[in-house]
Design a protein around this motif. Sequence first.
Motif, mmCIF file in Angstrom:
data_model
loop_
_atom_site.group_PDB
_atom_site.id
_atom_site.type_symbol
_atom_site.label_atom_id
_atom_site.label_comp_id
_atom_site.label_asym_id
_atom_site.label_seq_id
_atom_site.Cartn_x
_atom_site.Cartn_y
_atom_site.Cartn_z
ATOM 1 N N LEU A 19 0.838 -1.224 -0.043
ATOM 2 C CA LEU A 19 -0.127 0.044 -0.168
ATOM 3 C C LEU A 19 0.852 1.140 0.123
ATOM 4 O O LEU A 19 0.559 2.211 -0.673
ATOM 5 C CB LEU A 19 -0.718 0.165 1.314
ATOM 6 N N HIS A 66 -8.523 2.773 -1.125
ATOM 7 C CA HIS A 66 -7.785 2.171 -1.991
ATOM 8 C C HIS A 66 -8.463 0.613 -2.334
ATOM 9 O O HIS A 66 -8.990 0.058 -1.492
ATOM 10 C CB HIS A 66 -6.364 1.869 -1.525
ATOM 11 N N SER A 88 -1.737 6.808 0.527
ATOM 12 C CA SER A 88 -1.304 5.646 1.548
ATOM 13 C C SER A 88 -1.344 5.965 3.075
ATOM 14 O O SER A 88 -1.785 4.963 3.696
ATOM 15 C CB SER A 88 0.215 5.422 1.162
ATOM 16 N N ALA A 96 -0.148 3.069 -3.401
ATOM 17 C CA ALA A 96 -1.405 4.206 -3.124
ATOM 18 C C ALA A 96 -0.924 5.333 -3.449
ATOM 19 O O ALA A 96 -1.640 6.301 -3.365
ATOM 20 C CB ALA A 96 -1.730 3.820 -1.573
#
Length: 132
Positions: free
Chosen positions: A54, A106, A62, A58
């Motif tokens: 992530l 996400h 994130s 992301a």
Amino acid sequence: MIGPEENATSSETTPAAAGPRPSGLRNPQAAVRGLGAGTLALEVIVLLLTIAPLSVIAGDRSGPAITAVLVLAGAAVVIAGCMKRNWAWGAGTAVQVLLIAGGFLHWTLAAVGVIFGLAWAYGLHVRRTILG
């Protein structure tokens, strides 16, 4: 030798004639609690392993996604330890719903949420089958 009269009486006392078939487990409640706690423990491990990917994929988002992962992992640990309580199964279901809703942060959170949501649904099915 068993005569026809004795054979007829012995078949009436079989467990099938007495009612629903027991699960065969010595302690069905403990087995079901173990299933729920094990599912949540596995989910915690997978959630913690999603932090590294992530943080890379992301990008700017994130921070909130990683925070959500950490909060849900912490909640899952607490709930796994409280599986003796009746509310723990509902709380475990809430964790799955919140993880799927984390897909707004996400998409990987929603993917993990769907996978563990299906596993949790199967656990609920097993619980209902064993405990009634």
